[in-house]
Write a protein that holds these residues in place. Structure first.
Motif, PDB file in Angstrom:
ATOM      1  N   VAL A  13     -28.677 -35.539 -51.572  1.00 45.32           N
ATOM      2  CA  VAL A  13     -28.403 -36.754 -50.798  1.00 45.32           C
ATOM      3  C   VAL A  13     -27.858 -36.383 -49.427  1.00 45.32           C
ATOM      4  O   VAL A  13     -28.238 -36.973 -48.402  1.00 45.32           O
ATOM      5  CB  VAL A  13     -27.412 -37.658 -51.562  1.00 45.32           C
ATOM      6  CG1 VAL A  13     -26.922 -38.787 -50.680  1.00 45.32           C
ATOM      7  CG2 VAL A  13     -28.087 -38.224 -52.809  1.00 45.32           C
ATOM      8  N   MET A  14     -26.955 -35.410 -49.401  1.00 36.74           N
ATOM      9  CA  MET A  14     -26.404 -34.964 -48.125  1.00 36.74           C
ATOM     10  C   MET A  14     -27.499 -34.362 -47.251  1.00 36.74           C
ATOM     11  O   MET A  14     -27.566 -34.630 -46.044  1.00 36.74           O
ATOM     12  CB  MET A  14     -25.310 -33.934 -48.362  1.00 36.74           C
ATOM     13  CG  MET A  14     -24.626 -33.463 -47.087  1.00 36.74           C
ATOM     14  SD  MET A  14     -23.591 -32.015 -47.368  1.00 36.74           S
ATOM     15  CE  MET A  14     -24.849 -30.797 -47.737  1.00 36.74           C
ATOM     16  N   ALA A  15     -28.377 -33.546 -47.846  1.00 30.28           N
ATOM     17  CA  ALA A  15     -29.476 -32.960 -47.064  1.00 30.28           C
ATOM     18  C   ALA A  15     -30.393 -34.043 -46.507  1.00 30.28           C
ATOM     19  O   ALA A  15     -30.808 -33.995 -45.346  1.00 30.28           O
ATOM     20  CB  ALA A  15     -30.260 -31.987 -47.942  1.00 30.28           C
ATOM     21  N   LEU A  16     -30.677 -35.050 -47.344  1.00 30.11           N
ATOM     22  CA  LEU A  16     -31.530 -36.145 -46.876  1.00 30.11           C
ATOM     23  C   LEU A  16     -30.848 -36.938 -45.769  1.00 30.11           C
ATOM     24  O   LEU A  16     -31.496 -37.355 -44.791  1.00 30.11           O
ATOM     25  CB  LEU A  16     -31.861 -37.060 -48.059  1.00 30.11           C
ATOM     26  CG  LEU A  16     -32.857 -38.194 -47.786  1.00 30.11           C
ATOM     27  CD1 LEU A  16     -34.198 -37.625 -47.349  1.00 30.11           C
ATOM     28  CD2 LEU A  16     -33.015 -39.067 -49.015  1.00 30.11           C
ATOM     29  N   TYR A  17     -29.543 -37.141 -45.886  1.00 32.17           N
ATOM     30  CA  TYR A  17     -28.809 -37.868 -44.835  1.00 32.17           C
ATOM     31  C   TYR A  17     -28.887 -37.129 -43.508  1.00 32.17           C
ATOM     32  O   TYR A  17     -29.106 -37.742 -42.453  1.00 32.17           O
ATOM     33  CB  TYR A  17     -27.349 -38.033 -45.258  1.00 32.17           C
ATOM     34  CG  TYR A  17     -26.427 -38.295 -44.083  1.00 32.17           C
ATOM     35  CD1 TYR A  17     -26.327 -39.552 -43.510  1.00 32.17           C
ATOM     36  CD2 TYR A  17     -25.679 -37.253 -43.525  1.00 32.17           C
ATOM     37  CE1 TYR A  17     -25.506 -39.782 -42.430  1.00 32.17           C
ATOM     38  CE2 TYR A  17     -24.855 -37.469 -42.444  1.00 32.17           C
ATOM     39  CZ  TYR A  17     -24.770 -38.739 -41.892  1.00 32.17           C
ATOM     40  OH  TYR A  17     -23.967 -38.959 -40.826  1.00 32.17           O
ATOM     41  N   ILE A  18     -28.693 -35.817 -43.539  1.00 35.69           N
ATOM     42  CA  ILE A  18     -28.716 -35.041 -42.294  1.00 35.69           C
ATOM     43  C   ILE A  18     -30.097 -35.125 -41.651  1.00 35.69           C
ATOM     44  O   ILE A  18     -30.227 -35.254 -40.424  1.00 35.69           O
ATOM     45  CB  ILE A  18     -28.325 -33.583 -42.572  1.00 35.69           C
ATOM     46  CG1 ILE A  18     -26.856 -33.522 -43.011  1.00 35.69           C
ATOM     47  CG2 ILE A  18     -28.543 -32.715 -41.347  1.00 35.69           C
ATOM     48  CD1 ILE A  18     -26.393 -32.137 -43.395  1.00 35.69           C
ATOM     49  N   ILE A  19     -31.135 -35.095 -42.467  1.00 41.59           N
ATOM     50  CA  ILE A  19     -32.492 -35.202 -41.920  1.00 41.59           C
ATOM     51  C   ILE A  19     -32.698 -36.574 -41.276  1.00 41.59           C
ATOM     52  O   ILE A  19     -33.218 -36.689 -40.154  1.00 41.59           O
ATOM     53  CB  ILE A  19     -33.531 -34.962 -43.030  1.00 41.59           C
ATOM     54  CG1 ILE A  19     -33.463 -33.513 -43.514  1.00 41.59           C
ATOM     55  CG2 ILE A  19     -34.945 -35.273 -42.534  1.00 41.59           C
ATOM     56  CD1 ILE A  19     -34.379 -33.223 -44.670  1.00 41.59           C
ATOM     57  N   ILE A  20     -32.281 -37.643 -41.978  1.00 44.88           N
ATOM     58  CA  ILE A  20     -32.455 -38.997 -41.443  1.00 44.88           C
ATOM     59  C   ILE A  20     -31.649 -39.173 -40.163  1.00 44.88           C
ATOM     60  O   ILE A  20     -32.137 -39.749 -39.177  1.00 44.88           O
ATOM     61  CB  ILE A  20     -32.052 -40.034 -42.505  1.00 44.88           C
ATOM     62  CG1 ILE A  20     -33.022 -39.981 -43.702  1.00 44.88           C
ATOM     63  CG2 ILE A  20     -32.041 -41.438 -41.911  1.00 44.88           C
ATOM     64  CD1 ILE A  20     -32.624 -40.874 -44.843  1.00 44.88           C
ATOM     65  N   ALA A  21     -30.405 -38.685 -40.153  1.00 39.26           N
ATOM     66  CA  ALA A  21     -29.578 -38.790 -38.947  1.00 39.26           C
ATOM     67  C   ALA A  21     -30.212 -38.038 -37.787  1.00 39.26           C
ATOM     68  O   ALA A  21     -30.218 -38.514 -36.640  1.00 39.26           O
ATOM     69  CB  ALA A  21     -28.169 -38.269 -39.223  1.00 39.26           C
ATOM     70  N   GLY A  22     -30.767 -36.856 -38.075  1.00 40.45           N
ATOM     71  CA  GLY A  22     -31.427 -36.098 -37.015  1.00 40.45           C
ATOM     72  C   GLY A  22     -32.653 -36.799 -36.478  1.00 40.45           C
ATOM     73  O   GLY A  22     -32.885 -36.837 -35.259  1.00 40.45           O
ATOM     74  N   LEU A  23     -33.456 -37.379 -37.391  1.00 40.97           N
ATOM     75  CA  LEU A  23     -34.643 -38.119 -36.945  1.00 40.97           C
ATOM     76  C   LEU A  23     -34.258 -39.343 -36.125  1.00 40.97           C
ATOM     77  O   LEU A  23     -34.912 -39.661 -35.120  1.00 40.97           O
ATOM     78  CB  LEU A  23     -35.477 -38.528 -38.163  1.00 40.97           C
ATOM     79  CG  LEU A  23     -36.167 -37.384 -38.923  1.00 40.97           C
ATOM     80  CD1 LEU A  23     -36.813 -37.913 -40.197  1.00 40.97           C
ATOM     81  CD2 LEU A  23     -37.206 -36.701 -38.045  1.00 40.97           C
TER      82      LEU A  23
END
Length: 828
Positions: A525-535
Motif C-alpha cells: 500500500v505504501m509503495a502504491l501510494y508513493i507511485i500515485i503521489a509521484g504520478l
C-alpha cells in the motif's frame, strides 16, 4: 421375522439371535445405501515420492461431530446419520469429522491407506474397525509421536486387515481443529477429508527412511541456480534433551517415548533445550555411496554427529566450519545396506549460532562449493552500501539540509535492512556470516530498519514532491502511514522486551505476529501510494517529480512483483538479489535528485542576490518618483521600510509581492500625476492596491470589501485621481489599528441622481477616541490628505463645474462609538 416364528428358545438364546439378526439387517441396509470400495490391483494416480494411490473420496460418508466428544461406540448408534462427503466444497473445515468407509477384498490381505493431504500431517486421525472379537484402534496424523503412528513416517497412514469377500466398515475420526494457533493472524490451512489407498510396493521405504538416489536438480529460496540436493526434513526424527546431559545410549533407550517428527510441536526447537536428530539412510545400489550433509538455513558453528562402525558401535565426530566457514560433513553407506545417523545440537545461546529447526540437505559437494563462493558478492554489496552511507552522512554534516537528513535516514534504514537480508541464511544459502550480528541485536535491528526506511522515504517524498503546499491530502496520508508503521514497530518492541525479560517467546499472544501480518499489506500500500503521489506531482508539473518516479522504479518493481506473485515473502524469494540491486539503484538516483535540488537552491540564491540588487535600485527610483509625485512621505517611508525588512529577513517572496503591489500603485500615481481626472475604474483599482498594501503591511489584521453597483458605469464616470486614498488611510490608521477584535473597512459605490456616492465605512474606535490617541502620539503617523482632498475638490468644481459633498457620520451602538462613515457625493 419368520426365523423366530415357531422356535422356542430361552431368553439368552433369543437375545443372541436378535442381536445377530439386527446386525445382519444393519449391515444389509448399509450395504445397500453406501458404496463399497472393492480393492483391486490397479492404481490410478501418483502421489508424493511417486507413490501409487487411489482417491476414495466418493466412497466415503461423513458425519460432523458438533462438540468433538463422540466415541466409537457413539458412532455405531449414529450410522444412519452419515451422509455423502462434501468437504471439498465446504469453506469451513475447522471441525471434527467421522468418516465411514466400506471395503471389500477378493482375498485375505492387509492394505495400506492414508487420510488427508498425502504425505503431510495436518489433522489428528484415529482409525477404528473390528476384526473378529477385537476392536482395532490405530493412531496417525498431526503431532503424533513416531512410535504412536501406525506407520512410522510423516502422513496419516494406517493398515487395514481384510478377510476375503467380506464387506468391512472402517470408521475414521478426523480432527481438523487440532493444532490451530490461538494467536496467529492466519491459521494453518485445513484440507478436505479424503482417504487414499496406497500401493505399499510403490513406497521407497515403509518406514521413515531416506533412500539414496541420484540427486535431482532443484531451486530453493536464496539459491539463484539449480543445485543438486534433497531436503531431508521429512525423513528426520527429533528428540529433546532438556537437561543437555544425556548421552547417545540414554537417548536411544528413551527414543520411542520422546521422539517426534517435524511439526509435532509449535516450536520444534525450544531455546534452552538440546536436541537430537535421527536419520535412517538406505543404499539400495550394489556399490558404496558417499553423501555430504549441510544445514540449509542457519549456521551451526559446531555440531556433533554419530556414525556406526563396522561392529555397529557408534563413534562421535565433530562437524566444524571448513575453509569457507560452512558446516558440512560427509559419510559413506555400504552397498545394499543402511545406517542410522544421529546428530546432536547444543542448546541455543544469545548469539546467532543456533539451528532453526534442525533441517539438513543432502547436497552435491561441487554445488556446495559453488554456492559458498558467492560470499564475495556479499562483501561487495555491504561495502557499496557502507560507502554510500558514509558519503551521504558527510554531505549532511556539510549542508545540514532537511531533505538530506531524511535521505540519510532512509539510506540507514535500507542499509540495515540489506545487512539483515545478506546475513539471513535463507537468502544466501551455504555462505558464512559477514558481520556476525549478535542475536540480541538482530531483533532490535529488524524493528529499526524498516521503521527508518519508511519514515525516511515518506518524508523524502513529501519534501521532493512539495506535498504540503500542493496537496495537503497526500501529505496527511503519508503522515498517517508513518504513524501506523511506528505503532506496528512498537508492537514488535513489546515482543522483543518480553523475550528479553523471559528468555523465550510468549506462547499466549504474539504482538509481533499481528503487526507483521498488517505490515505485509501495508508495504505494498505504501509503495502504491508513493507511485500515485509521484504520478500526481508529475501531472501538476512539480519540479523533480519526473526524476522521482524514475528513481522509484528499480526498487518498487521487485516489491510489487513479489507481492503479486510471491505472497510478499521478500526474504524468501529467489530474486532477492535484484531487490538489493534495485534498492542500491534507487538510493543512487535519490542522491542525484538531492544534488539537483541543491543546484536549484544555489541558482535561487544567486537569483535572489541579483533580485536584491534590482529591488534596491527600484526602491531608489520609487523614492525619487514619490517625492516628485508629492505623496504622503510617511506612507512612502513605511512602505520602503517594510520592503527592506522583508529583504533583510530573506522573506523574498513576501518582499517581491509587496514590491509588486507598491510598484503598481506608484506607477498608477505617476501615470495620473499630470491628469486632472481619471475614470472611476482606475481610481477603484488604485484604492484596492492601496488597501492590499496596508493589509499586507499589517499582516492581514483586517478585512475589506469593495462593492460597486452595477448601475454605475465605472469606465465612463470621471473623478479626480487619488480622491479616495486619504479617506481609506484615515479609516485604517485612525479607525481600525487601535481596535481589538474584528476589523473591517468597506468601500461602497452606488448611483445618486445624476452622480455617484462613494462611501468609506469602518467599524473602528470612532473619531473622538482617535483624536484623543492622536494627541498622545509623538511624531507617529499623521494624515494630511483630507484637507488636501477638500482643496482639490474645490478646484475640480471650479474647473469642471461639478458638485461634491463630504458627509462624515459617527456610528453609534448602545451609546458607544462603533466606527465612522464617510459619504463622498460626486457629480450631478
Amino acid at each position: 421375522m419368520p426365523i423366530f416364528q415357531e422356535i422356542e428358545l430361552n431368553t439368552s438364546m433369543r437375545t443372541g439371535i436378535l442381536i445377530i439378526a439386527l446386525t445382519f439387517r444393519i449391515t444389509f441396509v448399509i450395504a445397500q445405501s453406501s458404496p463399497v470400495y472393492r480393492l483391486t490391483v490397479n492404481f490410478e494416480g501418483l502421489k508424493a515420492e511417486r507413490e501409487h494411490a487411489n482417491d476414495l473420496y466418493q466412497y466415503t460418508r461423513v458425519l460432523e461431530d458438533p462438540n468433538g466428544q463422540w466415541t466409537y461406540r457413539d458412532i455405531l448408534t449414529k450410522e444412519h446419520a452419515f451422509g455423502p462427503n462434501t468437504t471439498r466444497s465446504q469453506k469451513d473445515l475447522r471441525k471434527v469429522f467421522w468418516v465411514s468407509l466400506q471395503l471389500q477384498s477378493p482375498e485375505r490381505d492387509s492394505f495400506l491407506f492414508s487420510v488427508g493431504k498425502l504425505s503431510e500431517d495436518h489433522n489428528l486421525v484415529d482409525i477404528y474397525y473390528e476384526s473378529g472379537d477385537s476392536l482395532i484402534h490405530q493412531r496417525s496424523g498431526f503431532r503424533r509421536r513416531p512410535a504412536e503412528k501406525a506407520v512410522r513416517r510423516p502422513g496419516s497412514y494406517f493398515w487395514v486387515y481384510l478377510p476375503a469377500d467380506t464387506i468391512w466398515t472402517v470408521y475414521i475420526r478426523v480432527d481438523n481443529t487440532y493444532g490451530d494457533c490461538s494467536y496467529c493472524w492466519r491459521q494453518p490451512p485445513k484440507f478436505p477429508v479424503s482417504v487414499y489407498r496406497i500401493d505399499p510396493a510403490s513406497l521407497v521405504h515403509p518406514e521413515n527412511a531416506y533412500v539414496l538416489q541420484e540427486l535431482p536438480k532443484r531451486k530453493a529460496p536464496g539459491i539463484h541456480n539449480e543445485v543438486r540436493m534433497v531436503d531431508l526434513q521429512p525423513y528426520l526424527e527429533f528428540y529433546s534433551d532438556a537437561s543437555c546431559r544425556q548421552g547417545l545410549d540414554s537417548v536411544l533407550d528413551d527414543w520411542d517415548k520422546g521422539s517426534y517428527l517435524s511439526g509435532y510441536k509449535l516450536k520444534d526447537f525450544p531455546y534452552d533445550t538440546c536436541h537430537w536428530v535421527r536419520l535412517r539412510v538406505v543404499n539400495t545400489d550394489t556399490f558404496e555411496r558417499t553423501r555430504t550433509l549441510a544445514y540449509l538455513d542457519t549456521r551451526w558453528k559446531q555440531i556433533s554427529y554419530f556414525l556406526p562402525d563396522a561392529q555397529g558401535n557408534y563413534r562421535r565426530y565433530e562437524a566444524t566450519p571448513d575453509a569457507n566457514s560452512q558446516e558440512a560433513f560427509s559419510f559413506s553407506v555400504p552397498p545394499q545396506d543402511s545406517i542410522i545417523l544421529y546428530v546432536r545440537y547444543a542448546a541455543r545461546n544469545q548469539d546467532n549460532t543456533y539451528a532453526i529447526n534442525g533441517s539438513m540437505v543432502d547436497i552435491h559437494p561441487d554445488d556446495l562449493r559453488r554456492e559458498q563462493q558467492k560470499t564475495m558478492y556479499k562483501y561487495l554489496m555491504l561495502g557499496g552500501f557502507l560507502f554510500f552511507l558514509i558519503y551521504s552522512f558527510l554531505q549532511l554534516l556539510l549542508f545540514r539540509d532537511r531533505l538530506l537528513f531524511y535521505y540519510v535516514l532512509g539510506i540507514l534504514g535500507c542499509i540495515l535492512l540489506a545487512f539483515l537480508g545478506l546475513e539471513d541464511p535463507v537468502l544466501f544459502r551455504f555462505t558464512p556470516s559477514v558481520l556476525s550480528i549478535p542475536k540480541m541485536l538482530d531483533d532490535p535491528l529488524s524493528i529499526l530498519a524498516p521503521a527508518l526506511t519508511v519514515f525516511g522515504l515518506l518524508k523524502f517524498s513529501q519534501i521532493v514532491l512539495d506535498l504540503k503546499s500542493h496537496s495537503p491530502r497526500f501529505h496527511r496520508i503519508a503522515n498517517v502511514m508513518i504513524v501506523a508503521y511506528l505503532v506496528l514497530s512498537l508492537l514488535f518492541v513489546l515482543d522483543f522486551f518480553r523475550f528479553w525479560m523471559t528468555g523465550r517467546p510468549s506462547d499466549d499472544i504474539c504482538f509481533g505476529c499481528y503487526a507483521n501480518s498488517v505490515r505485509v499489506w501495508l508495504n505494498p500500500v505504501m509503495a502504491l501510494y508513493i507511485i500515485i503521489a509521484g504520478l500526481w506531482a508529475y501531472r501538476k508539473n512539480i519540479p523533480l517529480s519526473g526524476y522521482f518516479l524514475v528513481a522509484l522504479l528499480p526498487v518498487l518493481l521487485p516489491i510489487l512483483y513479489n507481492f503479486l506473485f510471491k505472497l510478499n515473502r521478500l526474504y524468501y524469494y529467489e530474486k532477492f538479489t535484484f531487490f538489493l540491486l534495485g534498492l542500491f539503484g534507487t538510493l543512487v538516483l535519490f542522491g542525484l535528485i538531492v544534488g539537483a535540488r541543491f543546484k536549484s537552491m544555489q541558482m535561487e540564491r544567486s537569483q535572489a542576490a541579483q533580485q536584491k540588487i534590482k529591488l534596491q535600485n527600484e526602491l531608489l527610483q520609487i523614492e525619487s518618483k514619490a517625492l516628485r509625485a508629492q505623496m504622503n512621505p510617511h506612507f512612502i517611508f513605511n512602505c520602503l521600510n517594510a520592503i527592506k525588512g522583508l529583504i533583510q529577513e530573506a522573506a523574498h517572496k513576501q518582499a517581491i509581492h509587496y514590491l509588486t503591489l507598491f510598484s503598481k500603485f506608484i506607477r498608477r500615481v505617476l501615470q495620473h500625476s499630470e491628469e486632472k481626472q481619471i475614470s472611476l475604474a482606475e481610481e477603484l483599482e488604485m484604492s484596492k492596491l492601496y488597501i492590499e498594501m496596508e493589509r499586507l503591511r499589517f499582516e492581514g489584521s483586517f478585512i475589506y470589501t469593495v462593492e460597486v453597483d452595477r448601475a454605475v458605469d465605472t469606465s465612463f464616470f470621471k473623478v479626480p485621481p487619488m480622491i479616495l486614498q486619504p479617506f481609506l488611510e484615515n479609516a485604517i490608521w485612525h479607525g481600525l489599528m487601535h481596535k481589538d477584535g474584528e476589523r473591517e473597512v468597506k468601500l461602497i459605490v452606488h448611483p445618486q441622481g445624476e452622480g455617484i456616492i462613494c462611501i468609506v465605512e469602518d467599524n473602528g474606535i470612532g473619531r473622538t477616541q482617535s483624536a484623543t490617541l492622536n494627541l498622545q502620539r509623538s511624531g507617529q503617523h499623521r494624515s494630511f490628505g483630507t484637507r488636501l482632498i477638500l482643496d482639490r475638490l474645490q478646484v475640480n468644481r471650479q474647473l469642471y463645474h461639478s458638485s461634491f459633498m463630504v458627509n462624515i457620520v459617527d456610528k453609534m451602538t448602545n451609546g458607544r462609538a462603533a466606527g465612522t462613515r464617510v459619504e463622498l457625493s460626486l457629480g450631478g
